[in-house]
Design an enzyme around this catalytic site. Structure first.
Site, mmCIF file in Angstrom:
data_model
loop_
_atom_site.group_PDB
_atom_site.id
_atom_site.type_symbol
_atom_site.label_atom_id
_atom_site.label_comp_id
_atom_site.label_asym_id
_atom_site.label_seq_id
_atom_site.Cartn_x
_atom_site.Cartn_y
_atom_site.Cartn_z
ATOM 1 N N SER A 15 13.738 1.444 13.387
ATOM 2 C CA SER A 15 12.516 0.726 13.755
ATOM 3 C C SER A 15 12.848 -0.744 13.914
ATOM 4 C CB SER A 15 11.455 0.889 12.656
ATOM 5 O OG SER A 15 10.381 -0.011 12.866
ATOM 6 N N TYR A 48 9.457 0.452 3.200
ATOM 7 C CA TYR A 48 9.828 1.066 4.469
ATOM 8 C C TYR A 48 10.795 0.206 5.277
ATOM 9 C CZ TYR A 48 9.394 3.021 9.164
ATOM 10 O OH TYR A 48 9.668 3.551 10.409
#
Length: 245
Positions: free
Chosen positions: A146, A168
């Protein structure tokens, strides 16, 4: 040996993973649909087959040594080798308002759980599949990351920084670092290892918030999964090109 390329996509029963499986299948790959949930996995396999994809189910919990070992054994029986591994399975961990994870109040168990899936799970699966990848003429490993993994973007004011996600985001930075280490270790072989950012995709993972469709999110992982021999390795890509670490 069959010339049909064999792919395994983890977390392939829905969202971006499903679309990666769809795209690879459309290119002629035989696709293993890796997923924990039997009902969702088999539903995905049936849907893919109805669309003309040569798909088969692979029971797979990336946090379980036994499950991953059994998955490798299943692929061994089904195909005898693996040409493409897409490590797509991932979790965000528990979040607060605004999809945020405040580092000052973060539950350490959330960090452990996220890293276990997003990083250790990738290492576990990759290492189990390496012997099968070694039998391929052009093996490819793609780790779905990401843009929030980018320390450069996170430290700046770029809109890609996103919300503060203290479990995350670092897990994906960790994943990127691991990707580089695999690329270094496998330099000189024909195994190419790269990280892919799908962008902000509207799936159940994001609460269906995001400007991109799952099909669009699958574009870069599919491109990296089908790189020509001599292509890049140890890099981090989005649709527009290389992302900063």
């Amino acid at each position: 040996m069959s010339r049909t390329k064999i792919a395994l996509v983890t977390g392939a029963n829905r969202g971006i993973g499903y679309e990666i499986a769809t795209g690879l299948g459309a290119l002629g790959h035989r696709v293993g649909v890796g997923a924990r949930d039997e009902t969702r996995r088999e539903a995905a396999v049936e849907k893919l087959r109805a669309a003309g994809v040569d798909a088969f189910g692979v029971p797979l919990d990336v946090t379980s040594d036994q499950s991953v070992t059994h998955a490798a054994e299943l692929i061994e029986r089904q195909a005898g080798r693996l040409d493409v591994l897409v490590n797509n399975a991932g979790i965000s961990g528990e979040t607060g308002p605004g999809w945020a994870q405040d580092p000052t109040t973060l539950d350490l168990d959330v960090v452990r759980t996220v890293v276990e899936t997003n990083v250790i799970g990738v290492i576990r699966v990759t290492n189990a599949m390496l012997p099968l990848l070694g039998r391929s003429a052009s093996p490819r490993v793609v780790n779905v990351s990401s843009s929030v993994a980018s320390l450069t973007l996170q430290a700046g004011s770029d809109s890609k920084a996103g919300p503060i996600m203290a479990a995350y985001s670092p897990s994906k930075s960790f994943l990127n670092a691991v990707t580089v280490q695999y690329a270094r270790q496998l330099a000189g072989t024909n195994i190419l290892v790269n990280a892919a950012c799908p962008g902000l995709v509207a799936t159940d993972f994001t609460g269906f918030q995001g400007p991109r469709t799952p099909e669009q999110g699958a574009t870069t992982p599919i491109r990296l999964a089908t790189l020509p021999d001599g292509g890049p390795t140890g890099s981090f890509f989005e649709d527009d090109g290389v992302l900063p670490w």
